[in-house]
Design an enzyme around this catalytic site. Sequence first.
Site, short mmCIF file in Angstrom:
data_model
loop_
_atom_site.label_atom_id
_atom_site.label_comp_id
_atom_site.label_asym_id
_atom_site.label_seq_id
_atom_site.Cartn_x
_atom_site.Cartn_y
_atom_site.Cartn_z
CB VAL A 71 66.21 11.60 16.55
CG1 VAL A 71 65.40 10.53 17.24
CG2 VAL A 71 65.95 11.61 15.05
CG ASP A 78 62.11 16.32 17.35
OD1 ASP A 78 61.18 17.10 17.57
OD2 ASP A 78 62.81 16.38 16.33
CB THR A 108 75.66 16.59 19.66
OG1 THR A 108 74.65 15.62 19.37
CG2 THR A 108 75.71 16.86 21.14
CE LYS A 162 57.81 23.98 13.71
NZ LYS A 162 57.45 23.58 12.36
CB THR A 212 83.67 13.84 16.10
OG1 THR A 212 82.51 14.21 16.86
CG2 THR A 212 84.91 14.16 16.91
CD GLU A 222 66.34 22.83 7.78
OE1 GLU A 222 66.00 24.01 7.51
OE2 GLU A 222 65.50 21.91 7.87
CG HIS A 241 60.86 22.53 5.85
ND1 HIS A 241 61.85 23.45 5.52
CD2 HIS A 241 61.43 21.71 6.78
CE1 HIS A 241 62.94 23.19 6.23
NE2 HIS A 241 62.71 22.15 7.00
CG HIS A 270 65.16 17.33 8.00
ND1 HIS A 270 63.84 17.25 7.64
CD2 HIS A 270 65.37 18.63 8.35
CE1 HIS A 270 63.27 18.44 7.76
NE2 HIS A 270 64.17 19.29 8.20
#
Lengths: 387, 387
Positions: free
Chosen positions: A108, A111, A131, A144, A174, A186, A258, A274
Site C-alpha cells: 500500500v 502504491d 518490506t 503499476k 519479522t 503470488e 487476478h 490480496h
Amino acid sequence: MTASRQVDYEIIEIYDLFNPGNPELGLLPGRKPSKLTRLVVMDHTVDEIFGERIRNYFSVNRLFVEYLTLPGGDENKTLDQVLRIARRLSEIGTHRVGTPPIAIGGGVLQDVVGMASSLYRRGIPYVRVPTTLLAQIDGSVSAKNGVNYEGFRNRLGTFAPPPRTLIDRSLIATLPERQIQSGLGEALKMALIKDPVLFELLEEHGPQLVADRLQDSDNGNDAGPGREVMHRAISGMAEELQKNLWETDLRRIVDYGHTFSPVIEMQALPALLHGEVVAMDCVLSAVLALHRGMLTPAQFERIVNTTRGMGLAPSHPMFADPSVLRRALADTMRHRDNQQHLTLLQGIGRTIFVNDLTDTELDCAAQVMTELLETDESGVLSLQGGC
Amino acid sequence: MTASRQVDYEIIEIYDLFNPGNPELGLLPGRKPSKLTRLVVMDHTVDEIFGERIRNYFSVNRLFVEYLTLPGGDENKTLDQVLRIARRLSEIGTHRVGTPPIAIGGGVLQDVVGMASSLYRRGIPYVRVPTTLLAQIDGSVSAKNGVNYEGFRNRLGTFAPPPRTLIDRSLIATLPERQIQSGLGEALKMALIKDPVLFELLEEHGPQLVADRLQDSDNGNDAGPGREVMHRAISGMAEELQKNLWETDLRRIVDYGHTFSPVIEMQALPALLHGEVVAMDCVLSAVLALHRGMLTPAQFERIVNTTRGMGLAPSHPMFADPSVLRRALADTMRHRDNQQHLTLLQGIGRTIFVNDLTDTELDCAAQVMTELLETDESGVLSLQGGC
C-alpha cells in the site's frame, strides 16, 4: 504520429540494506551520490520496527532527508494519502530529477508513494524498498501503482516504473505468518503459469517457508529454498513484465489469479488479504482447466495441497457463489477490451488464453469450490461438482 | 532492465466537426465505429455555444453518449474536477479501451479530462476536441495534462498523449478577442524559436488575425493567414514534441516563454491569461538575448511591435521586478535538474541554451521591462535599461 519512450530501471536483490556501511540505500538511480534533501516515506509498521535503524543510516551517512510516516493497510490505499505525500514533496521543494523520494514499506505504501511520484511535476523518479513478501515479489517488480476508488480496486493509478528497486529479504523476517502466506499466494501464481521448479519448491517446503519467513538462516549467503523461491518469483515476474510493461497487450499470463479476485477482494475488505484471494482465484481457475481436461485430477490435487501447505485456504464462500463469479468476470472484462482473455493452465507451468468460458462452466467450478470449503486435507473431492 | 513503449497518436486539422454528416467526431481512434456508451465532457462555454449542435450530432448518428458539463477557467484546473470526471467514467462503466471519452472545450477542460483519463484504470484513451486557440495550437498538441496544486501551476499531472485530437478552426470563431490574443502568445513563441515565416505572418497580419479570429472568411478551403498561422503553429509544436514527448531531455526550446511565466501566472491569477504571460516572458527573454548581442535592436523592436500588434502587452509590473524574476527562475530550475537550461534567441527563429545567466543580467532586463511598461508604441526605449 508515433513517439517512442525507453525506460531504464534496476531491481536489485540485496542484503542488510539498513547497515550504515552499505551505501546502496543512499545512492541515487545510476548509483550517483545524493546531495540535496530527499523525502523518506515509511508506513507505521516499518517506522516501528526499522525506524531507528533507518534514521541512524541517514544520519551516520550525512545524507539530508525528511521523514513522513503514513498508515499502511488496504483501507489507506486512498487518494488522500497520495496527496499527503505530494504536499510534503512540494513543501520540501523536491526537484523534478535529482532528489527522488525513498519509499520503505509494504504494497500500500509503495502504491501511494508511486502514484504521488508519478503525478508530482508530472512524474519524478523514486526509489522503492518493499518490506513485505507480497510487495517484494509482486507489486514492487511491476510498474503499476494505484488507489482504490468508489469501491473499485486500483480504479485510479498510473504506470510508472521507478528507476531503482531494492529488495532485501532480511526485512521480512519479522512479518506476521499471515502476511508471508499471502505473499506466497503470488509465488503460487508465478509457479503455476511458468515455473514448475518453483512449484516443486513451494510443494516441498511450503510449511517451512512460512515458519522461517524465507530466511533459510543463511545470512543471505547460501542458497536455501527461501532465497530460491524469492529469486524465482521476482525474476519470473520481471521477465513477464518487461516485454509488456504498459500492458499494451491485454493478454497477460501474470493476470492468472487476478480475474475473479479483484471484485471479491474489494467486497471482502479487510477480511481477506490480496495473496489470499489470488490463491483462491488460482484454484478456481485450476478447476476450470481440470473440467476442460487440461489438468489431470492428480495435478489439481497437488495444486490444492500445495496451497494448503502454505497455510492458504483454497476456497471461500464468495468463490463458491456463481453470481459473484459472473459479476467479477464481467467487471474484469471491462478492463480487457470486453474480452475474457482468461489464462487457463495446461499442466503446471504452461498456459493458454481462452475467450469462450460459459456460465455453465463457472457454475460447475463454483460447486467444486463449495466442496473445497467443506473438505479438509483428508477429504475426498468429487472434482466434477456434480456436473 | 530496459522497457520500450511506442505510442501512436493523430492530430487532425478538420473543418465543420459538428455537422452530423461529418463522421469524424463519432469515430474511435483508428477510425473504427463506436458501439458502446461513451462520456462527452464539455465546459460551460462550449455547452452554451455548441451544446445543441453536439447533442444533435450524436443523436442523429445514433451514438450512445452521456454528457458531463464542467466549469472552465484556470481556477477550475483542480483535482476535484478530475475526480468528478473519474467518478462519472466509473458510473457509466467506461471500459479500459473501446469507449474513450470525448473532451470538447478549452485548455482547462482538456487538462482535467486528460488527467482523469490517464488515471482511470491506470490510463484509458480519450479524444480531444480543443475549442480555444490556445488549446488548439499548444496544449492539445502536447502529451501533457495537469492541475494546479498548493499554489503551483501544473504541480500534479501526467504525460498521456490521446490517440486522437481533432482541431477545427471554425470552433474559435466565437471566442472573445482577448482569448485569441492569448492564443497568439503561443504562436509568437513558436515563431521566435523556429519559424521566421510564421513570425512575418504575425508581424504583418496581427491585428487582422485577432479581429477575424483566424477565420479568413474562407470556409476552411482557401489558404489565408489564419489557416496558415494555425497550421504552422500546430505542426511546429507537433514536430518539436514528437522527438521528446515525455521530456526525458530537459532542454526544450518550446519552453521558451515558459521560464519566468509559470510563477508569475499563478501569482497573477486570474488577472492574466496564459498566452499573455508567455508573450511577456518571450519579450523578457528577448531582452536577455539583446543584451548579449544575440538580437539586434531592430530585431528586438520588431518583436515588441509584433507582440503589441496582436494586442498583447510586452510587459507587466511583475516582469519588471527583479526579485520576482529570480524567484521564478529558481522555481523553474527545480524542474530542470537544477540547471537554467534557458532558451535564448539568436536572431528570430534560432535558439541556443544557456546556463550562465547572472542576476545582473536579470536586473538589467527588468529595467527594460520597466521602460516597456511606460512606453507605448511611439516611445523610444533605451534598450540597455541603464546597464
